[in-house]
Design an enzyme around this catalytic site. Structure first.
Site, PDB file in Angstrom:
ATOM      1  N   SER A   1       0.751  -1.325  -0.100  1.00  0.00           N
ATOM      2  CA  SER A   1      -0.086  -0.024   0.008  1.00  0.00           C
ATOM      3  C   SER A   1       0.864   1.346   0.050  1.00  0.00           C
ATOM      4  O   SER A   1       0.138   2.459  -0.125  1.00  0.00           O
ATOM      5  CB  SER A   1      -1.166   0.003   1.115  1.00  0.00           C
TER       6      SER A   1
ATOM      7  N   LYS B   1       0.512   3.412  -3.073  1.00  0.00           N
ATOM      8  CA  LYS B   1      -0.677   4.131  -3.104  1.00  0.00           C
ATOM      9  C   LYS B   1      -0.154   5.877  -3.193  1.00  0.00           C
ATOM     10  O   LYS B   1      -0.824   6.549  -3.778  1.00  0.00           O
ATOM     11  CB  LYS B   1      -1.766   3.888  -2.195  1.00  0.00           C
TER      12      LYS B   1
ATOM     13  N   TYR C   1      -3.491  -2.193 -10.423  1.00  0.00           N
ATOM     14  CA  TYR C   1      -3.299  -1.909  -9.098  1.00  0.00           C
ATOM     15  C   TYR C   1      -2.616  -3.078  -8.301  1.00  0.00           C
ATOM     16  O   TYR C   1      -1.612  -2.816  -7.513  1.00  0.00           O
ATOM     17  CB  TYR C   1      -4.808  -2.148  -8.644  1.00  0.00           C
TER      18      TYR C   1
ATOM     19  N   TYR D   1      -4.340   3.416   8.091  1.00  0.00           N
ATOM     20  CA  TYR D   1      -5.703   2.492   8.307  1.00  0.00           C
ATOM     21  C   TYR D   1      -6.712   3.014   9.536  1.00  0.00           C
ATOM     22  O   TYR D   1      -6.353   4.400   9.526  1.00  0.00           O
ATOM     23  CB  TYR D   1      -5.350   0.986   8.477  1.00  0.00           C
TER      24      TYR D   1
ATOM     25  N   VAL E   1       0.891  -3.734   3.992  1.00  0.00           N
ATOM     26  CA  VAL E   1       0.881  -5.192   4.546  1.00  0.00           C
ATOM     27  C   VAL E   1       2.266  -6.129   4.217  1.00  0.00           C
ATOM     28  O   VAL E   1       2.572  -7.010   4.857  1.00  0.00           O
ATOM     29  CB  VAL E   1      -0.116  -6.167   3.943  1.00  0.00           C
TER      30      VAL E   1
END
Lengths: 313, 313, 313, 313
Positions: A71, A74, A196, A248, A266
């Site tokens: 992530s 991103k 993605y 998160y 992760v």
């Protein structure tokens, strides 16, 4: 900044200390195991790197071992999409924290397919749609962008992880199809998901990551090359989004305790931006119940507390 | 700080300019009208005050006219409760942004009566319960605390507003009883709500508010009196919470655009903390669709942009 | 039965009366237009058929014109899956009414991918997965089952509708991938959706439909052929599910007002089962705000009220 | 009816058999213990009564021991409110099943304070508001209504239960205040809750309950007295609501398995209506995970299956 950051010499020894403490600490959770390629990672890896604005690099532990950035990608996706698209981007993805982790899909339903921010999966999938729609080969464009940011031509996606992600990506497919049903995905869903999962599977080391994101601590200018990556306003915006939504459902707690823009993945990595000072990246695979890497979060927390780094003073 | 704040002289003329622009701008919404006492406020009032750490006060417009502080009172309540209670407070109210406005009650249900943060109504009601349970007369203690913070013994609650709020407080009663059913309210619900509506109905001017919250910009020490209001860590924590959750469902956008810890109230006020510089308070009653005072938000935004104030750089 | 059903002669003239009333009534809504193939249907079509247990058929209006059966196909799918699978089916789909229409996806999230009942889309997709997993060619098996039930070898899927559904099926794809992420879909999602959209696109007339479902009014034995389609307990169960969940978010109101097991489809059809008497099917394309065919519902309602048919007396 | 009900003689011996089986069976759960007055009930009590339309009464076990009727009182409340109010009642409470148990409060929020049906708590509180608003002394009117229906002047509320309920009624208070905030409660909330908890705390035996509800099996006419309690349409409507919503989140399963209009209460009672035959009431305090009395549900299920009673055939 709450206090003047300490000398580089102290910085390196502090990093060694933090890695030693992390190796002694409880892992604080399990390594991500939803795909075999991630489950095989050595849970005992611990690394940290700090890249300052003048280019000084401090490292300790496994700071040069590449890992799956997941992530953290991103941030790159968002920076690239902001570069390619004007403010109408913010009609397709909002800039608000997302509240409960559980309700990513509930929220999409309630808010008609507009994700809350670009750092939850749904938002990053919209960003991936922007990229696939605007580049003839978005995956190539993406990896080249990252290579240039960290001045490392060897950066690449891990194909085992990439394929594994695609096989286990049913929940992300659900999010994408739901957004498409609301008209918020332009390209075909399989193409968007392919991009993605590709970007998630890129492998980088702590040093690579800390170096690549220096522009966020430097008003948009990459410290090493002095190239302008984005304007100061965009760097500000990305930092603001990282501060409210990067960790998160632990984002508020991280702001409360540490007070730095940050993003975790992760794969066990976490980066934190210290405006006007530099970027920290820590890595330790086991994840806590929020999906954040427990020992890596603790290393960043201690580093920030001991040097008095926080944007909230 | 992105740049050195400009001279005081410039600051005052900037405030005059902002008030003049606000008076010309569209109101951007309606005055809160859920209770008659608030609906009667003059929609054309516009004021702004800046109180710097050295005590310098700049004002423009109706900066000395008292108005209903409403949700800005949640900061005082939280600071007082943090003073009275140890970290077990955070087992009764979390520190995470709340996501959709709509789901205050959905979230309470899902998360077993533990509110997401102390700046949503449910969280402020838990804080009010802490105060009513720990003070023999929590309302007196509260108003004395506020008077001392702004060195103004004339501060008091507006009894018309207080009574009106109680008559129209069914939704807050629903939140309180739901939390009590989960065991997260100790005192009787009517007593807790009485305190809660009391603190919302306190009237203060822009100058009062900006002066009273100086400690948040000064690591816990009140600039005027040099008294320690709280420790530096508590000031940091309150600023972090304000940054992620102070502006209702526009908190992310405010961080993105402005980048300062801030809190608004439906009385039309908004305060913003500039660490190491001071506190700004603007007032204009009409509210936008998020419940934030449109012209007051714009005044703060312009002030921050023109002086280059932002914690995210 | 509340009263003895009237004579066949009266039944036919009642149907003519109901069709005449329906033609005069307001359409009560719009024809489904989410796919072009459905939007082209003549909004003025009105038909009704009653097939009694002794084989007597009464018709009026366009009772022999085939239309897209859409969600009425969920009954055939369920009956076939119950035939092929034991009671473990009910571990994968529940038998409870679903509450709000809006929350199909919320409910799936909350209840870990187990749909509330087989008559909401998610539940019918699980049933389609059972069929695709248990038949080498589930589409062929399905259409043959339906042909046999209504003794009409000409029944077939409308390929324009089928293809159109697949192109516009993003929301159903989201449901399917979400369930797959919870492990409640065995086959590949595209294969399951292909079957699901196929069965929705089958075209049948009011007479076909009423005849095909006679076994539900006759304890599992098909009146025309005296073949056992299912055991009495299964017929009972399907009728119970139709009674609580067959009419979308108007199921309770239909039970309240009419009191017969029933199922509607967005093609404008609705069937109602009268135990020990027969099956009624009405058709009129315009849909009310619940997605039920307004004039067809009204024809069934009037038929039941005038003949005193209701299972709740 | 699926088959002709067996002879009275057989009926009584069947009831004895069912009670004997129930006494041997596992309790299937715990006695309701949210208030002390309910927790003290003897978990081993088992009773059943059948009152036929001709007045014949069959009993077995503790069929004459009064117990707290709890939610079964919602039927009396609804019948009385329907008598006092025209169809505008259905603008304040709907007639749809409610879906997930958890979301009573979510649903109220989403549907602007209009409960899904009169058999969930929120709906019964609206009904209680109708009664408190329309009677000068609604509690007296209520108990007199019930006494008349079962021809037993000794029926009364248990004041220990009543007071206990009020002390532990925070969740119901939350529902009531939320509805009041939407304008769907006219009287004061404490007054409405007082009535609501009063009616829940009425004590009746199996025989009392089965006798009192005979009118639902007899088109609105009370079998014993031949008095018209309501019109046939109202009896139909109540039966329909009981069929879709009378058994909490097990309503669908009960329709699926048994197929009779029914209502349970946390005092351990359950009544089932058999149109044109009579009413069954069973009692056994321990509750399953849905809040339904496990052994009492099983007795009703076996009674219906062995006599072939079901409205869905």
């Amino acid at each position: 900044m709450e206090g003047t950051p300490q000398q580089p010499k102290n910085c390196s020894s502090l990093l060694e200390e933090l890695v030693a403490e992390a190796r002694k600490a409880s892992p604080g959770g399990q390594v991500a195991d939803y795909i075999p390629a991630l489950a095989q990672v050595d849970a005992d890896c611990v690394g940290i790197a700090v890249v300052e604005l003048d280019g000084t690099v401090h490292t300790a532990g496994d700071a040069n071992v590449p890992f799956s950035i997941q992530s953290i990608s991103k941030i790159f996706g968002l920076a690239l999409a902001m570069d390619r698209m004007d403010d109408t981007l913010w009609e397709r993805v909002r800039m608000e924290p997302s509240g409960q982790a559980f309700n990513s899909i509930v929220q999409l339903e309630w808010e008609h397919g507009i994700p809350r921010n670009p750092f939850i999966n749904a938002g990053a999938i919209v960003v991936a749609d922007v990229l696939t729609s605007r580049y003839s080969s978005s995956k190539t464009a993406f990896v080249q962008y990252v290579r240039q940011l960290c001045s490392n031509e060897a950066i690449h996606a891990d194909h085992d992880v990439w394929n594994s992600e695609k096989e286990h990506g049913n929940r992300n497919a659900a999010l994408a199809y739901l957004m498409k049903s609301f008209g918020n995905i332009d390209s075909s869903v399989p193409e968007v998901l392919d991009h993605y999962f590709f970007q998630c599977s890129i492998a980088m080391s702590c040093v690579d990551l800390a170096r690549s994101l220096g522009f966020l601590a430097n008003k948009g200018i990459q410290p090493g090359t002095q190239q302008r990556v984005c304007d100061a306003r965009s760097a500000h915006r990305i930092n603001a989004l990282l501060s409210t939504s990067g960790m998160y459902d632990q984002s508020g707690e991280f702001a409360f305790t540490v007070g730095l823009p940050a993003k975790s993945g992760v794969g066990g990595g976490i980066i934190a931006v210290v405006p006007d000072y530099g970027v920290i990246c820590a890595w330790s695979p086991p994840l806590n119940r929020f999906g954040n890497p427990a020992r890596a979060v603790e290393m960043i927390t201690q580093f920030a507390l001991r040097l008095g780094l926080s944007v909230y003073h």
